[in-house]
Design an enzyme around this catalytic site. Structure first.
Site, short mmCIF file in Angstrom:
data_model
loop_
_atom_site.label_atom_id
_atom_site.label_comp_id
_atom_site.label_asym_id
_atom_site.label_seq_id
_atom_site.Cartn_x
_atom_site.Cartn_y
_atom_site.Cartn_z
N LYS A 197 -9.57 0.33 -32.43
CA LYS A 197 -9.10 0.53 -33.80
C LYS A 197 -10.18 0.03 -34.76
O LYS A 197 -10.67 -1.09 -34.62
CB LYS A 197 -7.80 -0.26 -34.04
N GLN A 228 -14.51 -6.79 -35.82
CA GLN A 228 -13.19 -6.18 -35.68
C GLN A 228 -12.43 -6.73 -34.48
O GLN A 228 -11.19 -6.77 -34.50
CB GLN A 228 -13.36 -4.65 -35.54
N LYS A 257 -10.77 -9.88 -35.89
CA LYS A 257 -9.87 -9.50 -36.97
C LYS A 257 -8.60 -8.86 -36.41
O LYS A 257 -7.48 -9.23 -36.78
CB LYS A 257 -10.57 -8.52 -37.91
N LYS A 295 -15.75 0.62 -34.37
CA LYS A 295 -16.21 0.96 -35.71
C LYS A 295 -17.09 2.20 -35.59
O LYS A 295 -17.70 2.45 -34.54
CB LYS A 295 -17.01 -0.18 -36.33
N GLY A 318 -10.09 4.78 -42.47
CA GLY A 318 -11.03 4.85 -43.58
C GLY A 318 -11.87 3.59 -43.68
O GLY A 318 -11.64 2.59 -43.01
N ASP A 319 -12.87 3.66 -44.53
CA ASP A 319 -13.74 2.53 -44.81
C ASP A 319 -14.52 2.90 -46.07
O ASP A 319 -14.13 3.84 -46.78
CB ASP A 319 -14.68 2.25 -43.62
N THR A 355 -5.41 -4.05 -47.98
CA THR A 355 -6.49 -5.03 -47.80
C THR A 355 -6.56 -5.98 -48.99
O THR A 355 -6.67 -7.21 -48.83
CB THR A 355 -7.85 -4.33 -47.61
N ASN A 368 -11.56 0.00 -53.43
CA ASN A 368 -10.16 -0.14 -53.06
C ASN A 368 -9.73 -1.60 -52.90
O ASN A 368 -8.70 -2.03 -53.44
CB ASN A 368 -9.93 0.63 -51.76
N SER A 374 -2.76 -0.52 -41.01
CA SER A 374 -3.11 0.66 -40.20
C SER A 374 -2.35 0.64 -38.88
O SER A 374 -1.86 1.67 -38.41
CB SER A 374 -4.62 0.69 -39.93
#
Length: 443
Positions: free
Chosen positions: A89, A110, A113, A125, A164-165, A208, A239, A375
């Site tokens: 993820k 990640q 996290k 990623k 998304g990123d 976030t 964002n 997510s």
């Protein structure tokens, strides 16, 4: 030489051209030293060597045609880092700066996290050096379709779920999902950040930024301080920054700054979120346009951290935006808490300045985990073919962020490092992944 030092030295030799990845690995391995260097089972199982090496690295070309009929070729990446606790993820970043080092650093972060959220998600990623800025909708669509023509072979609802990123918003996710569906003939939760009409989750856009403020609020509360009335500086205007500003203002904080790559705004009357959304989400213009709404605000070029004075700093722009000199300035001007909204926005020297001076500091792998947490909640809603209300998702998000804070705090106390949340976040994230890797054998 200790086990963690040996692994770090070997990593530097293998990846001499990947500074961002080495920086991330150095921070993590130093924080994990009290755990892995005192228990020989980890070295015997080669756990750190396996942890720092991605399970799979995929690089591919992305040929696409612009509106003039000219062919362009970009490079695409997907680094699937660790699947010990669940399917891969992590987001897809579209930005000219994207390279393998940045994708590996993001994927490595990640791991911890995603583990900290408490949800069953592994780490990956991806992205491309494509720049969506200035491109037409049709050009972005053709690029996304070309990207998915290769990526679809490696992703799936129970295998790898991108999101998304930077540069990858609802528009891009929609095009990617449409092409995946066409190629596979499957309607499944293979991407998160989708539109609400085809499986997206309420509160994902805000997650976030809101999550960052929820964990900041809990940190301050636990140390006898209050976010209400605090003078808060935010960098960025994407964002994460927008919704961190929105939530901080809702909780009574006074947010006085925002920025983009061209410069920064300081508004002593408090940042106008409505104007900021209009400039960045609707008009997609530079932050200097804020002066058209509030001419009494101050605009400057360079880093906001060289000029703003605050109680709480929320860096939400990009990696390494706060250096040693800027960290010293924040300490000297009375800042008492720094919580990261971006991925690794504080370099290692700056982090040490904060820790040495008793600044309350939470690293991004903990404080910006709200996005990936929501997510994962979207994945859950897709799996049960249902959807939750905004209030339900927001409540779950807040609960997750508060739990992350106390898991970090518990790890800090267990290893006699009170308020060292860098160590706490890394250890708390590591333990769950390490236990799963040890249980699953040498794979």
């Amino acid at each position: 030489m200790t086990y963690s030092q040996k692994v770090l030295e070997d990593l530097k030799k293998k990846n001499p051209d990947q500074p961002e990845f080495i920086q991330a690995a150095e921070e993590v391995l130093e924080a994990l030293a009290p755990v892995v260097d005192t228990d020989p089972k980890y070295e015997k199982a080669g756990l750190l060597e396996r942890l720092v090496e991605p399970e799979r690295q995929i690089m591919f070309r992305i040929p696409w045609v612009d509106d003039k009929g000219e062919v362009h070729v970009n490079r695409g990446y997907r680094v699937q880092f660790n699947s010990a606790i669940g399917p891969y993820k992590g987001g897809l970043r579209l930005h000219p700066s994207v390279n393998l080092s940045i994708i590996k650093f993001l994927g490595f972060e990640q791991i911890f996290k995603n583990s900290l959220t408490g949800l069953p998600i592994g780490a990956a990623k991806g992205g491309s050096d494509f720049d969506p800025k200035g491109k037409s909708d049709m050009e972005v669509m053709r690029f996304c379709q070309a990207f998915m023509n290769e990526l679809y072979k490696y992703v799936g609802a129970d295998e790898d779920v991108p999101a998304g990123d930077i540069g990858t918003g609802a528009r891009e996710v929609g095009y990617l999902y449409g092409q995946y569906k066409k190629l596979t003939n499957r309607s499944e939760g293979v991407l998160t950040g989708k539109g609400l009409s085809f499986g997206g989750s309420l509160a994902r856009t805000e997650a976030t930024g809101y999550g960052l403020v929820y964990i900041t609020e809990e940190l301050l509360k636990d140390h006898g301080k209050n976010i209400s009335g605090a003078r808060i500086a935010v960098s960025g205007s994407g964002n994460v920054a927008i919704y961190a500003i929105e939530k901080a203002k809702q909780l009574g904080g006074k947010v006085i700054s925002c920025s983009d790559s061209s410069g920064y705004i300081i508004d002593e009357n408090g940042i106008d979120v409505k104007a900021l959304k209009q400039i960045k989400e609707v008009e997609r213009k530079r932050i200097k346009e804020y002066l058209n709404y509030h001419p009494d605000a101050t605009y400057g070029e360079g880093s906001v951290w060289d000029n703003v004075t605050c109680d709480v700093a929320l860096p939400c722009a990009t990696q390494n935006e706060i250096n040693e000199a800027e960290a010293k300035r924040l300490v000297e001007t009375g800042c008492y808490a720094v919580c990261e909204g971006a991925n690794m926005p504080t370099d290692n020297e700056a982090i040490q300045i904060f820790l040495d001076n008793g600044i309350l500091f939470i690293p991004g792998k903990a404080s910006n985990a709200g996005g990936v947490a929501t997510s994962a909640l979207e994945m859950g809603q897709n799996s049960i073919r249902s959807s939750w209300t905004f209030e339900e998702v927001d409540a779950k998000l807040k609960g997750i962020m508060i739990n992350i804070y106390y898991h970090m705090k518990e790890a800090c106390e267990e290893y006699n490092a009170p308020d060292n949340f860098v160590m706490g976040a890394n250890i708390a994230g590591f333990m769950k992944v390490a236990d799963a890797m040890m249980a699953q054998g040498i794979v």
